[in-house]
Write an enzyme that holds these catalytic residues in place. Sequence first.
Site, PDB file in Angstrom:
ATOM      1  N   ILE A 154       0.993  -1.176  -0.141  1.00 23.73           N
ATOM      2  CA  ILE A 154      -0.059  -0.073  -0.016  1.00 23.73           C
ATOM      3  C   ILE A 154       0.732   1.406   0.014  1.00 23.73           C
ATOM      4  O   ILE A 154       0.450   2.257  -0.700  1.00 23.73           O
ATOM      5  CB  ILE A 154      -0.848   0.132   1.023  1.00 23.73           C
ATOM      6  CG1 ILE A 154      -2.079  -1.262   1.037  1.00 23.73           C
ATOM      7  CG2 ILE A 154      -1.833   1.317   1.384  1.00 23.73           C
ATOM      8  CD1 ILE A 154      -2.633  -1.522   2.306  1.00 23.73           C
ATOM      9  N   ASP A 173      11.087   2.598   6.508  1.00 25.56           N
ATOM     10  CA  ASP A 173      10.462   1.157   6.701  1.00 25.56           C
ATOM     11  C   ASP A 173      11.703   0.173   7.349  1.00 25.56           C
ATOM     12  O   ASP A 173      13.017   0.715   7.179  1.00 25.56           O
ATOM     13  CB  ASP A 173      10.352   0.503   5.385  1.00 25.56           C
ATOM     14  CG  ASP A 173       9.605  -0.578   5.203  1.00 25.56           C
ATOM     15  OD1 ASP A 173       9.781  -1.428   6.063  1.00 25.56           O
ATOM     16  OD2 ASP A 173       8.292  -0.910   4.646  1.00 25.56           O
ATOM     17  N   CYS A 205       2.274   0.919   7.551  1.00 24.94           N
ATOM     18  CA  CYS A 205       3.024  -0.306   8.401  1.00 24.94           C
ATOM     19  C   CYS A 205       2.282  -0.929   9.217  1.00 24.94           C
ATOM     20  O   CYS A 205       1.000  -0.458   9.629  1.00 24.94           O
ATOM     21  CB  CYS A 205       4.290   0.274   9.277  1.00 24.94           C
ATOM     22  SG  CYS A 205       3.838   1.344  10.543  1.00 24.94           S
ATOM     23  N   ARG A 234      -3.737   1.298  10.975  1.00 26.12           N
ATOM     24  CA  ARG A 234      -4.392   0.741  12.322  1.00 26.12           C
ATOM     25  C   ARG A 234      -4.214   1.631  13.428  1.00 26.12           C
ATOM     26  O   ARG A 234      -3.223   2.684  13.670  1.00 26.12           O
ATOM     27  CB  ARG A 234      -3.582  -0.416  12.900  1.00 26.12           C
ATOM     28  CG  ARG A 234      -3.584  -1.769  12.066  1.00 26.12           C
ATOM     29  CD  ARG A 234      -5.211  -2.375  12.157  1.00 26.12           C
ATOM     30  NE  ARG A 234      -5.427  -3.478  11.429  1.00 26.12           N
ATOM     31  CZ  ARG A 234      -5.845  -3.506  10.182  1.00 26.12           C
ATOM     32  NH1 ARG A 234      -6.066  -2.431   9.661  1.00 26.12           N
ATOM     33  NH2 ARG A 234      -6.039  -4.949   9.701  1.00 26.12           N
ATOM     34  N   ASP A 258      -8.744   6.923   8.886  1.00 29.33           N
ATOM     35  CA  ASP A 258      -9.663   5.845   8.597  1.00 29.33           C
ATOM     36  C   ASP A 258      -9.726   4.672   9.686  1.00 29.33           C
ATOM     37  O   ASP A 258     -10.554   3.887   9.673  1.00 29.33           O
ATOM     38  CB  ASP A 258      -9.081   5.198   7.367  1.00 29.33           C
ATOM     39  CG  ASP A 258     -10.150   4.284   6.812  1.00 29.33           C
ATOM     40  OD1 ASP A 258     -11.469   4.355   6.814  1.00 29.33           O
ATOM     41  OD2 ASP A 258      -9.799   2.940   6.688  1.00 29.33           O
ATOM     42  N   GLU A 263     -11.643   1.637  18.072  1.00 29.31           N
ATOM     43  CA  GLU A 263     -12.566   1.496  17.015  1.00 29.31           C
ATOM     44  C   GLU A 263     -13.539   0.434  17.080  1.00 29.31           C
ATOM     45  O   GLU A 263     -14.782   0.507  16.809  1.00 29.31           O
ATOM     46  CB  GLU A 263     -12.149   1.606  15.542  1.00 29.31           C
ATOM     47  CG  GLU A 263     -11.392   0.420  15.152  1.00 29.31           C
ATOM     48  CD  GLU A 263     -10.913   0.514  13.747  1.00 29.31           C
ATOM     49  OE1 GLU A 263     -10.072   1.389  13.266  1.00 29.31           O
ATOM     50  OE2 GLU A 263     -10.884  -0.609  13.063  1.00 29.31           O
ATOM     51  N   HIS A 295     -13.062   2.844   8.914  1.00 33.01           N
ATOM     52  CA  HIS A 295     -11.966   1.732   8.390  1.00 33.01           C
ATOM     53  C   HIS A 295     -12.780   1.416   6.911  1.00 33.01           C
ATOM     54  O   HIS A 295     -13.238   0.160   6.923  1.00 33.01           O
ATOM     55  CB  HIS A 295     -12.188   0.544   9.439  1.00 33.01           C
ATOM     56  CG  HIS A 295     -11.137   0.014   9.317  1.00 33.01           C
ATOM     57  ND1 HIS A 295     -10.256  -0.733  10.329  1.00 33.01           N
ATOM     58  CD2 HIS A 295     -10.396  -0.830   8.105  1.00 33.01           C
ATOM     59  CE1 HIS A 295      -9.392  -1.437   9.901  1.00 33.01           C
ATOM     60  NE2 HIS A 295      -9.385  -1.416   8.609  1.00 33.01           N
TER      61      HIS A 295
END
Length: 344
Positions: A154, A173, A205, A234, A258, A263, A295
Amino acid sequence: MKIAFFDTKPYDRPSFDRFASETGMKIKYFEARLSEDTVDLCAGFDAVCVFVNDVINAPVIDRLAALGVRALALRCAGFNNVDMQHAYGKIHVFRVPAYSPYAVAEHALALLLTSVRRIHKAYIRSRDFNFSLNGLTGFDLHGKTVGVIGTGRIGRVFSDICRGFGMKVLAYDKFPAEGFADGDAVRYVTLDELLEHSDIISLHCPLTDETHHLLDATALSKCKKGVVLINTSRGALVDAEALLEAIKARHVGAACLDVYEEEADLFFEDNSGHILEDDTLARLISMPNVIVTSHQAFLTEEALSNIAETTVKNLTVFFSGEGNPNELCYSCGFAQDCGGKRCF
Ligand code: NAI
């Protein structure tokens, strides 16, 4: 093959019914999430299919194993909601490692454009015939620097889109992708450098012990004043209370979320008739420079179809006795794709 399908939403069924009907698989759809309270519904099933907010902890895994359930099929990529260490040797776990990186990357970009061009404000205004432009001044993305944390599937698609807008990419990364850096256009840097120099930061990540609250108060204080933060990965990658404080202090310029740490009890459901107990989320949503979607980044026709096709295949391949590269296991001491070795 009988599958217990948890946390079912109306948009899940058409694609799963289509692919399952080609295999003879029988799916029982439950609206409930899989948890210690609902695990007994799995009696008589060969496998269970779960999503991001089902809780597959040690007691749930033990009960599934006791009920003779042999496989757990995640219809998502992330697996932070499964106690993988405990699952090893008890139940086979599969995931859908990639179903449409474009869906998530394009949603991240949609949030970014909405935020910086104030589309969310303009949409509401024009519906009320308020055609004033006051307060809607945005900024060009062209020439800005975007920090991409996590350059997997992504993150790389998101970076490519940003490059198309004429942005420079700073990447961070733990395991840099070979061949991805590209002169001045895409440079791998340390996390601190990324925080310090990015106008926009997008998280791509996974959530692990190491990345929990990766953006906490200290990290946010290192960011440029006015930074736009995007999280489609996340929720717990960001300390939401620290983010709220940084927005109140006018240090973070905007946030596009998102996902949200807490959540699980809210997202995917209609809570419009309820009083929101989560003060942090309520305050974040009340901010003019915060956009929250629930989400939803994965939710495209293409992604739903790919998710169903891969999940059905993961299970049929497993029950036919073959190895499956989408199996996750813990045999090497940490959770990862086991490459179809059938480690236990
Ligand atoms: P991926 O596995 O292709 O890429 C993840 C990247 O993160 C890898 O390059 C990996 O080396 C890197 N990484 C791992 N640990 C790191 C660390 N400590 N610090 C920095 N980088 C680290 O995963 P993909 O497919 O790109 O997905 C990324 C995340 O997006 C998933 O973990 C998931 O949480 C989230 N996601 C969200 C969706 C949504 O609907 N909002 C849908 C699908 C995925």
